[in-house]
Write a protein that holds these residues in place. Structure first.
Motif, PDB file in Angstrom:
ATOM      1  N   PHE A 183     -21.951  -0.433  -1.520  1.00 25.95           N
ATOM      2  CA  PHE A 183     -21.775  -0.484  -2.978  1.00 25.95           C
ATOM      3  C   PHE A 183     -23.142  -0.628  -3.659  1.00 25.95           C
ATOM      4  N   LEU A 204      -3.845  -2.332  -0.309  1.00 20.77           N
ATOM      5  CA  LEU A 204      -4.670  -1.141  -0.086  1.00 20.77           C
ATOM      6  C   LEU A 204      -4.395  -0.558   1.307  1.00 20.77           C
ATOM      7  N   SER A 205      -4.244  -1.434   2.285  1.00 25.01           N
ATOM      8  CA  SER A 205      -3.963  -0.976   3.649  1.00 25.01           C
ATOM      9  C   SER A 205      -2.648  -0.213   3.707  1.00 25.01           C
ATOM     10  N   ARG A 236      -3.031   3.138   2.149  1.00 25.40           N
ATOM     11  CA  ARG A 236      -3.749   4.075   3.010  1.00 25.40           C
ATOM     12  C   ARG A 236      -2.850   4.576   4.133  1.00 25.40           C
ATOM     13  N   GLU A 257     -12.144 -10.105   0.568  1.00 25.72           N
ATOM     14  CA  GLU A 257     -11.055  -9.416   1.283  1.00 25.72           C
ATOM     15  C   GLU A 257     -11.004  -7.910   1.017  1.00 25.72           C
ATOM     16  N   ARG A 258     -11.183  -7.523  -0.233  1.00 24.40           N
ATOM     17  CA  ARG A 258     -11.176  -6.084  -0.541  1.00 24.40           C
ATOM     18  C   ARG A 258     -12.406  -5.390   0.055  1.00 24.40           C
ATOM     19  N   LEU A 289      -5.622  -4.298  -6.613  1.00 20.93           N
ATOM     20  CA  LEU A 289      -4.777  -4.462  -5.429  1.00 20.93           C
ATOM     21  C   LEU A 289      -5.484  -5.276  -4.343  1.00 20.93           C
ATOM     22  N   LEU A 307      -9.229   4.514  -2.678  1.00 17.71           N
ATOM     23  CA  LEU A 307      -8.213   3.542  -3.109  1.00 17.71           C
ATOM     24  C   LEU A 307      -8.877   2.287  -3.683  1.00 17.71           C
ATOM     25  N   PHE A 308      -9.954   1.863  -3.045  1.00 15.59           N
ATOM     26  CA  PHE A 308     -10.714   0.693  -3.535  1.00 15.59           C
ATOM     27  C   PHE A 308     -11.139   0.931  -4.983  1.00 15.59           C
ATOM     28  N   GLU A 333      -6.254  -6.489  -0.364  1.00 18.89           N
ATOM     29  CA  GLU A 333      -6.574  -5.768   0.878  1.00 18.89           C
ATOM     30  C   GLU A 333      -5.296  -5.268   1.564  1.00 18.89           C
ATOM     31  N   PHE A 357     -11.913  -4.457   3.657  1.00 16.50           N
ATOM     32  CA  PHE A 357     -11.102  -3.249   3.852  1.00 16.50           C
ATOM     33  C   PHE A 357     -11.999  -2.011   3.944  1.00 16.50           C
ATOM     34  N   VAL A 358     -12.995  -1.941   3.063  1.00 19.35           N
ATOM     35  CA  VAL A 358     -13.914  -0.794   3.073  1.00 19.35           C
ATOM     36  C   VAL A 358     -14.926  -0.932   4.214  1.00 19.35           C
TER      37      VAL A 358
END
Lengths: 238, 238
Positions: free
Chosen positions: B130, A73-74, A77, B43-44, A68, A61-62, A70, B47-48
């Motif tokens: 990454f 995206l959550s 998911r 923030e993104r 998008l 998704l990232f 966080e 998430f990962v």
């Protein structure tokens, strides 16, 4: 444990569906073994598999949605990684046939129980990683979920089914849906909720069952939305 | 964005602590950038990173404790993967010095706020993946958490701090602790709870702050337990 010929064939087919041939079939068998069948079951595998799935979907998704947040995206998911989607995948792969269940679970239809199917899916992701490394498991998850990630509805980015249904009803000026618990059995991880969703004046009611009230409500909202879209095709926004 | 010399040095030190030298320093900088500083923030990444951390600790515990159940492994992980442990790690690594914060956050002490530090840690795990692939990030997490996984107390396998404290007090025949919310500010991800833990007749009170009531209570229980153990050294079970 030597599987009988029917099981052996089911195991073969699952490996084709996963796109991974196990060097150690014992790992696959353990991933498909419910705690009702033996002490060497899939519960510990599931603990690891769940996190492989969560990471892989997070990364997909990232990459797929660079704009998008966080939070969005959550939500996406959560819509992809849940018991109902995992059980759907398991049914597509005929995982039920390959499960090793105790007699009680077998008789009560455990081979098609969403929670058992979903757990087995997660356990299989772990089994693949134990068999051939993390990257192999990641690849299996990517293959299985590629279509669903692609199909993520941009318009409804990350909105859950209940929100989508509510907004659709509002835009059509209908009353909001009513959710009700019809039946509740078991406790903790064995809890089952049967929930109904009633669209009132529209005359549509459906029910669904899941391990939590929230999950069951989401299920009914999805079904109601599918019905609504057929009956009142919504215009697509550009 | 070019970091100034002081920041540059802090970034250098963090890479040493992580055991990973970034090919792209921009990734590290983004991982250390709070949303108060710029739109290109961590923030993104978080998430990962959160899911990389969850998987890696799950796998470490799965390997280290072959006899524990899924539930016990989950509890152990919850004790290792939480805001307070991540902030502790971040402080050991002087992450605060390297953060990129907005003026408001800087003035209000954001460089030492547990939630900001914990988020930056998770974001850095993503940044490493990454930069150099998943295995590199896994290795970083393993290095940072190895000591803590080894130190997992077998006696208190997976028990949370509140349970440990309660059992210790009961075995010494003291009254149970009283937890109280002293202050609550903000909402959602900005919520902060200040909680006190009062050991009554023992005359010990401590407070802690965290993003949830539960987390703050766990913090106070940990501190109270440390105090109790000094005052009433418990016999170790074999």
């Amino acid at each position: 444990m030597k599987p009988n010929p029917i099981k052996a064939r089911a195991l073969q087919q699952i490996q084709q569906q996963l796109g991974h041939t196990f060097a150690s079939t014992a790992l696959l068998i353990q991933a498909l073994t419910h705690r009702s069948h033996s002490a060497k079951n899939n519960e510990r595998f599931e603990f690891v598999g769940d996190s492989i799935l969560n990471y892989t979907i997070a990364k997909m998704l990232f990459d797929a949605f660079p704009k998008l947040s966080e939070g969005e995206l959550s939500r996406l998911r959560a819509n992809l990684v849940n018991e109902s989607v995992l059980a759907e995948l398991a049914r597509e792969m005929n995982v039920g046939e390959a499960l090793f269940l105790g007699t009680g679970e077998l008789k009560s239809g455990g081979f098609d129980r969403a929670s058992i199917l979903a757990d087995a899916m997660e356990a299989m992701f772990a089994a693949v990683s134990f068999d051939a490394g993390f990257a192999a498991a990641e690849q299996v998850v990517c293959r299985l979920f590629a279509g669903r990630v692609k199909a993520v509805d941009f318009k409804n980015q990350g909105k859950d089914n209940k929100t989508v249904l509510q907004e659709a009803l509002q835009s059509l000026r209908f009353a909001l849906p009513k959710y009700r618990i019809e039946k509740q059995t078991g406790e903790g991880t064995d809890a089952r909720f049967e929930v109904s969703c009633d669209l009132g004046e529209l005359g549509f009611i459906c029910t669904a069952e899941a391990g939590s009230r929230k999950a069951a409500e989401q299920e009914t909202a999805k079904e109601a939305m599918a019905w609504l879209q057929q009956k009142y095709p919504l215009k697509k926004k550009k």
